[in-house]
Design an enzyme around this catalytic site. Structure first.
Site, PDB file in Angstrom:
ATOM      1  CB  CYS A  99      -0.891   0.025   1.234  1.00 26.06           C
ATOM      2  SG  CYS A  99      -2.076  -1.310   1.266  1.00 26.06           S
ATOM      3  CE  LYS A 123      12.464  -2.943  -5.032  1.00 28.75           C
ATOM      4  NZ  LYS A 123      13.273  -4.113  -5.406  1.00 28.75           N
TER       5      LYS A 123
HETATM    6  C1  G6P Z   1       9.908  -8.209  -0.883  1.00 27.70           C
HETATM    7  C2  G6P Z   1      10.519  -7.993  -2.262  1.00 27.70           C
HETATM    8  C3  G6P Z   1      11.827  -8.764  -2.386  1.00 27.70           C
HETATM    9  C4  G6P Z   1      12.768  -8.379  -1.251  1.00 27.70           C
HETATM   10  C5  G6P Z   1      12.117  -8.555   0.125  1.00 27.70           C
HETATM   11  C6  G6P Z   1      12.945  -7.931   1.226  1.00 27.70           C
HETATM   12  O1  G6P Z   1       9.464  -9.507  -0.745  1.00 27.70           O
HETATM   13  O2  G6P Z   1       9.626  -8.414  -3.272  1.00 27.70           O
HETATM   14  O3  G6P Z   1      12.443  -8.450  -3.630  1.00 27.70           O
HETATM   15  O4  G6P Z   1      13.921  -9.145  -1.315  1.00 27.70           O
HETATM   16  O5  G6P Z   1      10.851  -7.903   0.148  1.00 27.70           O
HETATM   17  O6  G6P Z   1      12.967  -6.555   1.012  1.00 27.70           O
HETATM   18  P1  G6P Z   1      14.011  -5.581   1.671  1.00 27.70           P
HETATM   19  O7  G6P Z   1      13.543  -4.211   1.236  1.00 27.70           O
HETATM   20  O8  G6P Z   1      13.918  -5.771   3.144  1.00 27.70           O
HETATM   21  O9  G6P Z   1      15.352  -5.924   1.144  1.00 27.70           O
END
Ligand code: G6P
Length: 579
Positions: free
Chosen positions: A2, A574
């Protein structure tokens, strides 16, 4: 996940700014959207499911709230999309997070007309009850917000004033020449202003012709101080690329170079790792694999034991932390709640916290004692590429610093940056492989030692962008179960670097070949067991970097071959700010 964007000002372009703001946070992932603005003393709301349109009809208003929703409570419907209004359409709200006690709070709303299945909507009806008594929006919002359990941010307007509160969910305030804007992500504000305030938990922002920020508990006003943030907007746009994933893969050699030119903070953190009584690397998704790679790197090259845990599991194994423990939290966004929560618990135990993050001013960045910025530039594709390479590069640098051999770390990283360029130059060599495997339902990725986290990351990239079922395995585990799934033609990627894993992984390649697998070898030397070979020069400790880039390019090309948008995988976000 969101997204919130809100504007109040003296120009009449608030809806247009809101639309632009939401477009800038689209990359976080969402399934529906809505924009509300006041017009002739009435609120007008435009909502839809799916993605934002290319343009938004011109509407004149000085106040507007917008939201991109990633469904948690209630399906993907127009009614469930934000903004939500009270019974009389006099008050409007957007909300990020989950109101965990919403059912209990909803019980007191029998006289209200609820139009959605969301936890968010109950907030605006509770505020309506308070507001009908006091006619004071700030006190009504603060009273209701303080009843919420969970991690939330809300923004509410009555058309003349905007009131926002947050706890655990990010909210940033920006100063415009003629007003203010609020967003859940600084990337939505930075095209408009470089003057930002990162709102802290349990603070309330009130915006009308002036700005006040106060503490929700003490009610005391907080001194308003904007931070000037330097940001290159052009670098966050597609430029000449078709997709962000392609652009971000191509930026990786530059990312390594930037890390090598900014190693002062890493030196400090290496000292902390040396003196800590237990170092714990934690992260989620791709970041977790970077942490796992860290444990292999530290053991092999620095002869040092460091611990690894997935962020969402660390809560359950934190009992042994002491004030001498060091927690290195790795997160591209710096907002992943599964990483932030255990960090807060570790902080309560007086552990020192290192944030390895790509996002200046993020929650993790602000919480940490030591802040190691990845400096990879904004990453917009949901599937992380350049942030992962930045995390791996920092891990390699830290390892060699702790070993007292920084220059050796610098050299292997330089080699890997050159090898990424080679891979990108030779990317067309993968087209034949893409044609061969695009229709497969399963792909296996195998590695041993340092190549094990590469195998996990490769499978994750392939899953995210292609929806092919891909599994990463420690190759030794193969015979303990997954071998049963190998049938004629199953693609199996094997990482074969020039290290101590070489002979064993080649033996595993033979095992799968004997069961009919189509063996894809990646490494410096070809071998008769490979049905397809992609050459990656030996980069020593840094071979993990070009090996991962092979998988990124393969995943990207497979997505295109399958007609999928690699930047926006279904169901994914993301930045995941809910548990
Ligand atoms: C989400 C994204 C992943 C990412 C994960 C951790 O699941 O889709 O691509 O690796 O979050 O995110 P961060 O921002 O903590 O690295």
């Amino acid at each position: 996940m969101c997204g919130i964007f809100a504007v109040i000002g003296t120009s009449n372009n608030a809806p247009q700014l809101t639309f632009k703001g939401l477009s800038d946070i689209e990359y976080r992932g969402y399934d529906s959207w809505g924009i509300c603005f006041s017009s002739d003393d009435l609120f007008k709301t435009i909502k839809n499911i799916g993605f934002l349109p290319k343009t938004f009809p011109e509407q004149l208003s000085q106040v507007s709230l917008g939201h991109t929703r990633w469904a948690t409570h209630g399906g993907v419907t127009i009614a469930n999309a934000h903004p939500h209004s009270d019974c009389n359409n006099e008050l409007i709200l957007v909300h990020n997070g989950i109101i965990e006690n919403y059912l209990e709070l909803k019980a007191g709303l029998r006289k209200h007309l609820l139009k959605s299945e969301t936890d968010s909507e109950i907030a605006i009806h509770l505020i309506e009850d308070e507001y009908s008594k006091s006619k004071d929006l700030s006190s009504s919002v603060s009273k209701v917000f303080s009843k919420f359990d969970g991690l939330n941010a809300i923004v509410v307007t009555n058309g003349t004033k905007i009131v926002a509160c947050k706890k655990g969910s990010p909210l940033v305030l920006g100063k415009l020449t003629d007003g203010y804007c609020l967003a859940s992500d600084p990337n939505a504000l930075l095209p408009l202003t470089d003057k930002l305030i990162f709102i802290e938990d349990n603070q309330m922002v009130v915006l009308n012709d002036k700005l006040t920020i106060s503490d929700l508990k003490t009610k005391k006003e907080i001194q308003v101080k904007f931070t000037k943030v330097i940001w290159d907007y052009a670098s966050s746009t597609l430029q000449n690329y078709e997709y962000f994933m392609e652009k971000e893969i191509n930026e990786q050699p530059k990312v390594i170079e930037t890390i090598l030119n900014n190693s002062a903070v890493a030196e400090k953190i290496a000292k902390e790792i040396k003196s800590a009584f237990g170092t714990y690397f934690i992260g989620c998704g791709t970041a977790a694999y970077a942490c796992l790679a860290g444990t292999y790197l530290f053991s092999k090259f620095a002869k040092k034991h460091v611990n690894f845990s997935i962020g969402s599991e660390f809560n359950y194994i934190e009992d042994y932390l002491t004030p001498k423990s060091l927690v290195v939290a790795v997160s591209q966004s710096g907002e992943t709640i599964d990483t932030i929560e255990p960090v807060n618990a570790a902080k309560a135990k007086k552990c020192k916290i290192v944030a390895m993050t790509n996002t200046l001013g993020s929650t993790l960045y602000r919480t940490a004692d030591y802040k190691l910025l990845l400096n990879a530039g904004v990453e917009k594709a949901v599937a992380s590429t350049k942030a992962f390479i930045a995390m791996l590069s920092e891990m390699i640098l830290l390892t060699f610093m702790v070993a007292g051999k920084k220059q050796a770390g610098v050299e292997v990283l330089k080699k890997s940056a050159l090898e990424i360029k080679n891979i990108l130059k030779n990317a067309n060599l993968l087209d034949e492989l893409v044609n061969k495997i695009a229709k497969q339902e399963h792909i296996f990725c195998l590695g041993r030692g340092l190549s094990y986290p590469v195998a996990l990351e490769s499978a994750l990239k392939i899953k995210e962008t292609t929806y092919i079922h891909a599994e990463g395995y420690a190759a030794g585990e193969l015979k303990h179960g997954p071998l049963a799934l190998i049938t004629k033609g199953t693609p199996v990627i094997v990482y074969v670097p020039n290290d101590e894993t070489r002979d064993s992984i080649l033996a595993n390649a033979k095992e799968v070949q004997a069961r009919g697998a189509y063996v894809i070898g990646v490494g410096p030397d070809n071998n008769p067991v490979f049905d397809f070979f992609f050459k990656v020069k030996d980069c020593g400790a840094s071979s993990v970097i070009p090996h991962t880039v092979f998988a990124q390019v393969l995943a990207y090309k497979l997505a295109l071959k399958k007609g999928l948008n690699p930047d926006k995988p279904r169901n994914l976000a993301k930045s995941v700010v809910v548990r």
